[in-house]
Design an enzyme around this catalytic site. Sequence first.
Site, PDB file in Angstrom:
ATOM      1  N   GLU A 249     -54.639 -65.185  51.193  1.00 38.83           N
ATOM      2  CA  GLU A 249     -53.816 -64.925  51.101  1.00 38.83           C
ATOM      3  C   GLU A 249     -53.029 -63.955  50.262  1.00 38.83           C
ATOM      4  O   GLU A 249     -53.041 -64.898  48.690  1.00 38.83           O
ATOM      5  CB  GLU A 249     -52.928 -65.817  52.267  1.00 38.83           C
ATOM      6  CG  GLU A 249     -51.408 -65.309  52.177  1.00 38.83           C
ATOM      7  CD  GLU A 249     -50.976 -66.123  53.660  1.00 38.83           C
ATOM      8  OE1 GLU A 249     -49.704 -66.198  54.169  1.00 38.83           O
ATOM      9  OE2 GLU A 249     -51.508 -67.643  53.096  1.00 38.83           O
TER      10      GLU A 249
ATOM     11  N   LYS B 222     -49.642 -60.280  59.490  1.00 35.59           N
ATOM     12  CA  LYS B 222     -49.898 -61.527  60.102  1.00 35.59           C
ATOM     13  C   LYS B 222     -48.564 -61.784  60.523  1.00 35.59           C
ATOM     14  O   LYS B 222     -47.999 -61.687  60.779  1.00 35.59           O
ATOM     15  CB  LYS B 222     -50.133 -63.213  58.195  1.00 35.59           C
ATOM     16  CG  LYS B 222     -49.294 -64.158  58.795  1.00 35.59           C
ATOM     17  CD  LYS B 222     -48.330 -64.913  57.189  1.00 35.59           C
ATOM     18  CE  LYS B 222     -48.583 -66.635  57.145  1.00 35.59           C
ATOM     19  NZ  LYS B 222     -48.872 -67.002  56.322  1.00 35.59           N
TER      20      LYS B 222
ATOM     21  N   CYS C 276     -53.247 -67.596  57.190  1.00 32.14           N
ATOM     22  CA  CYS C 276     -52.224 -68.679  57.872  1.00 32.14           C
ATOM     23  C   CYS C 276     -52.749 -70.167  58.884  1.00 32.14           C
ATOM     24  O   CYS C 276     -53.272 -70.335  59.442  1.00 32.14           O
ATOM     25  CB  CYS C 276     -52.380 -68.830  56.341  1.00 32.14           C
ATOM     26  SG  CYS C 276     -51.992 -70.543  56.137  1.00 32.14           S
TER      27      CYS C 276
ATOM     28  N   SER D 111     -52.887 -71.721  51.971  1.00 35.21           N
ATOM     29  CA  SER D 111     -52.534 -72.786  52.433  1.00 35.21           C
ATOM     30  C   SER D 111     -52.464 -73.976  51.290  1.00 35.21           C
ATOM     31  O   SER D 111     -53.761 -74.053  50.982  1.00 35.21           O
ATOM     32  CB  SER D 111     -53.279 -73.718  53.339  1.00 35.21           C
ATOM     33  OG  SER D 111     -53.354 -75.369  53.711  1.00 35.21           O
TER      34      SER D 111
ATOM     35  N   SER E  62     -98.948 -98.557  77.309  1.00 32.88           N
ATOM     36  CA  SER E  62    -100.276 -98.147  75.880  1.00 32.88           C
ATOM     37  C   SER E  62    -100.706 -98.484  74.823  1.00 32.88           C
ATOM     38  O   SER E  62    -101.564 -98.536  74.381  1.00 32.88           O
ATOM     39  CB  SER E  62    -100.309 -97.177  76.452  1.00 32.88           C
ATOM     40  OG  SER E  62     -99.701 -95.910  75.805  1.00 32.88           O
ATOM     41  N   GLY E  63     -99.617 -99.357  74.633  1.00 35.95           N
ATOM     42  CA  GLY E  63     -99.276 -99.492  72.825  1.00 35.95           C
ATOM     43  C   GLY E  63     -98.815 -98.048  72.282  1.00 35.95           C
ATOM     44  O   GLY E  63     -99.079 -97.903  71.159  1.00 35.95           O
TER      45      GLY E  63
END
Length: 689
Positions: free
Chosen positions: A59, A128, A184, A211, A376-377
Amino acid sequence: MSPQSSTMPFGAFHRHGFARVGAATPRVALADPLENARSTLQLARRAADDGADLVVFPELGLSGYSIDDLHMQDGLLNAVEDAVAAVVEGTRDLSPVLLVGAPLRRKGRLYNCAVAISRGRILGVVPKSYLPNYREYYEKRWFAPGIGLAGLTVELAGQDVPFGPDLLFAATDLADFVFHVEICEDYWAPTPPSTAGALAGANVLCNLSASNITVGKSAERHLLAASQSMRCMAAYVYAAAGAGESTNDVAWDGQGMVHELGELLAESERFSLEASLVLADVDLARIRQERLRNGTFNDAVRAAEDPELDFRRVAFAHAPHGRPMPLKRAIRRFPFVPNRPEQLDQDCYEAFNIQVHGLIRRFESTPGDTMVIGVSGGLDSTHALIVAAKACDRLGLPRERILGFTMPGFATGESTKANAWRLMRALGVNGEEIDIRPAARQMLADMDHPFAAGEPAYDVTFENVQAGLRTDYLFRLANQRRGFVIGTGDLSEIALGWSTYGVGDQMSHYAVNPGVPKTLIQHLIRWCIASGQFDAEADAVLADILDTEISPELVPADAAGRMQSTEDRIGPYALHDFFLYHIMRGGQAPSKVAFLALEAWGDAQAGRWPANFPDEARRAYDLQTIARWLESFLFRFFQTSQFKRTAMPNGPKVSSSGALSPRGDWRAPSDAKATAFIAELRAALDQAG
């Protein structure tokens, strides 16, 4: 231009629906717009060399954000307009679209703006909307808000261009490359402008930010960007101001990040003293697919009363470079399995408990006293058994309520049968053994099968007689012992149709594994060991079972003593799970799935996986191998297996990535063809040579 029908090389990411976007943070020179223009173009050239399509700058980056009342000086504002002109001129031979921040005058008002620039053309200027004027912010002292402005233009750098927050930018030659711009504070607002932009068709949402940083604020930005990208089903690109801004009363960290559908794809180094550029490839086709399949998104579009009418769509020729380049995003080899250990632990905890609680509810609502399961394993029956054991624990019932049966056939290995018995004893369940060979011989003899005459005829009938008998015994045993049969088949087997239909392992009274793919089951068992779900004796057996090769054990070993291998027959489960995720969950074209698989499984990716992943994670597959098994998957998944899924038993959905029950997630006709899918893959491979 459709990426799928283009003449771009197979390895070009644009062809497969990707765009390369990023966040750039130059080191700002306060109140020196021409120097900032030079810094901006320097990063833009770096981005162009790296194949970028869109780069977002901070910005007010051409003036510096923290210059306070200098924003009101004509000398400064004149220099800003010269700087914009310099950037415009400098982009004539650059591929990426630039979003540059600048304070701009229009009819006696000053606006905090984003300027969209592409190849020497200003596409538009977005002011903005929301101006913070609390705590350390004083933007209303200098700027006018953009809220409500529509249909306007502004003269800038010798061009008369669209002006207002009502702009979307859409490439005419790169499918789905449509982006929206906010600045922003806009995305800190209860109703961010980007929400309307997404509903109007933007797939990439961009934020130019200044920011300032305070403790914990980075996490808040992540939360906002991730949630906005998820809620809007979009990508979100965020670029914050960094080094060079005034630290009179605040500080800056230069955070840049790219999210897609809630997932962080890339993030820049914070608090760097140097200029930074972070790029990631966002999947525009995936975003389109998510919106296509999500009715709620489209209901929101209708509720907004045709939001497209509220925006002017600025079309531009992007001229994507189409160069074959490695993707700038991590393609997980195991998409059902998180790479991060802490996330894997959480996912395993949730998956295991979903299975356990699904079984508890079914046991509570079903007449009878016992759970009957064939052991079955192997991996699947092992996992089903430990789910049943934990369900008994949670219900306060003795594990003897579980009736485990091992049923050796003509090819049952001594080690797997021994593991089945060891596990049943370690868990304290009731274990019994029924040898199915006499019954199988009788059935084969009744059918006049060559095996009954002593021939080694190991065909599908030979295999399915054994599989069917096992399930037949289990159902009759459940009748006899007042119980119900727990199914063991997993999501991967269901996808491939790797089961015997009817009275076979495809059927049960209730299945616990249908929502869990083979690659995740291995980690679930490891998680049970690591988290102490059972005692040391059981853990030792589980570890041994994890080391056993996957086999149906229906055909006797060959002359060299090698047992029947499932993956030799149908292909690697790791690849099939990869295919399943991207086709079932993402609806992606087969050619794109092949491209992604090559990115994930090519040689360059080998060895980049966590130590707790199995050896399979360190393998590599070339395009020919990937294409071979993908074509097999497409045939099995779309054409030969759906009839089994249509009649599959109940079982819980585990992953948000999808399930194949027609009652829970996947719905498809049993008599469909795979022709179109296979043809699309072959055509792309032929074009690639």
